[in-house]
Write a protein that holds these residues in place. Structure first.
Motif, PDB file in Angstrom:
ATOM      1  N   UNK A 129       0.934  -1.255   0.010  1.00  0.00           N
ATOM      2  CA  UNK A 129       0.099   0.076  -0.002  1.00  0.00           C
ATOM      3  C   UNK A 129       0.893   1.236   0.155  1.00  0.00           C
ATOM      4  N   UNK A 130       1.964   1.158   0.011  1.00  0.00           N
ATOM      5  CA  UNK A 130       2.993   2.222   0.061  1.00  0.00           C
ATOM      6  C   UNK A 130       3.974   2.176  -0.856  1.00  0.00           C
ATOM      7  N   UNK A 131       3.879   2.692  -2.018  1.00  0.00           N
ATOM      8  CA  UNK A 131       5.033   2.626  -3.110  1.00  0.00           C
ATOM      9  C   UNK A 131       6.204   3.393  -2.587  1.00  0.00           C
ATOM     10  N   UNK A 132       7.151   3.264  -3.233  1.00  0.00           N
ATOM     11  CA  UNK A 132       8.732   3.647  -2.956  1.00  0.00           C
ATOM     12  C   UNK A 132       8.715   5.090  -2.910  1.00  0.00           C
ATOM     13  N   UNK A 133       7.920   5.930  -4.172  1.00  0.00           N
ATOM     14  CA  UNK A 133       7.865   7.139  -4.385  1.00  0.00           C
ATOM     15  C   UNK A 133       7.421   7.973  -3.229  1.00  0.00           C
ATOM     16  N   UNK A 134       6.381   7.290  -2.476  1.00  0.00           N
ATOM     17  CA  UNK A 134       5.769   7.911  -1.114  1.00  0.00           C
ATOM     18  C   UNK A 134       6.643   7.961  -0.083  1.00  0.00           C
ATOM     19  N   UNK A 135       7.676   7.040  -0.034  1.00  0.00           N
ATOM     20  CA  UNK A 135       8.561   6.754   1.161  1.00  0.00           C
ATOM     21  C   UNK A 135       9.677   7.955   0.746  1.00  0.00           C
ATOM     22  N   UNK A 136      10.017   8.101  -0.605  1.00  0.00           N
ATOM     23  CA  UNK A 136      10.903   9.070  -1.056  1.00  0.00           C
ATOM     24  C   UNK A 136      10.308  10.556  -0.458  1.00  0.00           C
ATOM     25  N   UNK A 137       9.242  10.830  -0.757  1.00  0.00           N
ATOM     26  CA  UNK A 137       8.754  11.927  -0.539  1.00  0.00           C
ATOM     27  C   UNK A 137       8.649  12.092   1.012  1.00  0.00           C
ATOM     28  N   UNK A 138       8.304  11.023   1.756  1.00  0.00           N
ATOM     29  CA  UNK A 138       8.258  11.256   3.342  1.00  0.00           C
ATOM     30  C   UNK A 138       9.748  11.629   3.738  1.00  0.00           C
ATOM     31  N   UNK A 139      10.758  11.191   3.151  1.00  0.00           N
ATOM     32  CA  UNK A 139      12.010  11.208   3.585  1.00  0.00           C
ATOM     33  C   UNK A 139      12.190  12.870   3.243  1.00  0.00           C
ATOM     34  N   UNK A 140      11.791  13.548   2.150  1.00  0.00           N
ATOM     35  CA  UNK A 140      11.872  14.815   1.695  1.00  0.00           C
ATOM     36  C   UNK A 140      11.137  15.661   2.901  1.00  0.00           C
ATOM     37  N   UNK A 141       9.875  15.210   3.421  1.00  0.00           N
ATOM     38  CA  UNK A 141       9.377  15.920   4.287  1.00  0.00           C
ATOM     39  C   UNK A 141      10.098  15.897   5.749  1.00  0.00           C
ATOM     40  N   UNK A 142      10.992  14.871   6.015  1.00  0.00           N
ATOM     41  CA  UNK A 142      11.705  14.620   7.008  1.00  0.00           C
ATOM     42  C   UNK A 142      12.664  15.765   7.077  1.00  0.00           C
ATOM     43  N   UNK A 143      13.365  15.704   6.105  1.00  0.00           N
ATOM     44  CA  UNK A 143      14.399  16.734   5.861  1.00  0.00           C
ATOM     45  C   UNK A 143      13.980  17.991   6.119  1.00  0.00           C
ATOM     46  N   UNK A 144      12.639  18.636   5.503  1.00  0.00           N
ATOM     47  CA  UNK A 144      11.998  19.882   5.717  1.00  0.00           C
ATOM     48  C   UNK A 144      11.984  20.214   7.287  1.00  0.00           C
ATOM     49  N   UNK A 145      11.353  19.105   7.872  1.00  0.00           N
ATOM     50  CA  UNK A 145      11.130  19.276   9.350  1.00  0.00           C
ATOM     51  C   UNK A 145      12.454  19.441  10.196  1.00  0.00           C
ATOM     52  N   UNK A 146      13.514  18.634   9.793  1.00  0.00           N
ATOM     53  CA  UNK A 146      14.565  18.754  10.291  1.00  0.00           C
ATOM     54  C   UNK A 146      15.336  20.261  10.328  1.00  0.00           C
ATOM     55  N   UNK A 147      15.219  20.870   9.103  1.00  0.00           N
ATOM     56  CA  UNK A 147      15.675  21.861   8.877  1.00  0.00           C
ATOM     57  C   UNK A 147      15.186  23.089   9.476  1.00  0.00           C
ATOM     58  N   UNK A 148      13.590  23.058   9.879  1.00  0.00           N
ATOM     59  CA  UNK A 148      12.936  23.948  10.491  1.00  0.00           C
ATOM     60  C   UNK A 148      13.050  23.912  11.966  1.00  0.00           C
ATOM     61  N   UNK A 149      13.364  22.834  12.239  1.00  0.00           N
ATOM     62  CA  UNK A 149      13.446  22.571  13.732  1.00  0.00           C
ATOM     63  C   UNK A 149      15.052  23.135  14.132  1.00  0.00           C
TER      64      UNK A 149
END
Length: 219
Positions: free
Chosen positions: A137-157
């Motif tokens: 139910x979770x294709x690889x591109x969704x997981x890659x996008x999740x990693x990008x979201x994690x990076x943005x959260x990291x930068x803002x934090x």
């Protein structure tokens, strides 16, 4: 309880505590928060002081709240500081040499020295890599996008704690030598080198953005 388990629990508690304290102290309006996010800029050539381990863990705790379908946690964080930056530089040189050989060229001493010094442009580098899972139910591109979201959260934090950052990747980040250095599999990616520290320069003002051509409303 073993000392190792106790220390791990304390570390997690410290990270959560730092994140919760920052949240409790953040008495800002919606407009202030939006303006603050809009003020984020990429800043290179960073210096000490660097974030402490507790501050880094607090930022990674925020990164781990990124949208993550089925809670797969398809990302990992490697913190490089001190002399370890030289080891990373050596891995980048190996990657650059491999690229040069593949192109029938050779790396000059100047290029080799410049590449080796790349990780020294900040006191801390947080590398974000994927660790994608097989899930129907979770294709690889969704997981890659999740990693990008994690990076943005990291930068803002990190920004919330007073530190500047720049997100770097480049042509070397997913070369075999660099993937091997970080223990990243062939099907995964190095998605970000987050250089972080303190900037000695004034943060430049962002030019106004025209977003009208980027939006389409439907009703």
């Amino acid at each position: 309880m073993s000392d190792a388990k106790k220390n791990k629990d304390i570390s997690i508690s410290e990270a959560k505590g730092a994140a919760n304290t920052a949240l409790a102290d953040a008495t800002v309006t919606d407009e202030q928060l939006i303006n603050w996010i809009n003020s984020r800029r990429s800043i290179g050539n960073l210096n000490e002081p660097a974030p402490t381990h507790v501050q880094i863990k607090a930022a990674i705790h925020c990164a781990a709240t990124a949208p993550d379908h089925k809670k797969l946690q398809p990302w990992r964080f490697i913190v490089t500081e001190g002399d370890a930056r030289h080891a990373l530089g050596n891995a980048l040189v190996a990657a650059a040499e491999a690229q040069a050989i593949a192109a029938g060229e050779s790396l000059s001493d100047k290029e080799r020295a410049k590449t080796a010094a790349m990780p020294l442009r900040a006191p801390v580098i947080i590398t974000v890599v994927t660790q994608m899972k097989e899930h129907k139910k979770v294709p690889k591109f969704e997981q890659m996008l999740s990693a990008g979201s994690a990076v943005q959260n990291l930068i803002l934090a990190l920004k919330a704690q007073g530190f500047s950052t720049v997100w770097r990747t480049g042509f070397l980040c997913n070369e075999p030598a660099v993937k091997a250095y970080f223990g990243v599999g062939t099907e995964d990616y190095v998605t970000a080198f987050i250089y972080t520290g303190t900037s000695l320069r004034h943060t430049p003002t962002r030019k106004p953005l025209d977003i009208e051509s980027l939006i389409k409303f439907e009703s």
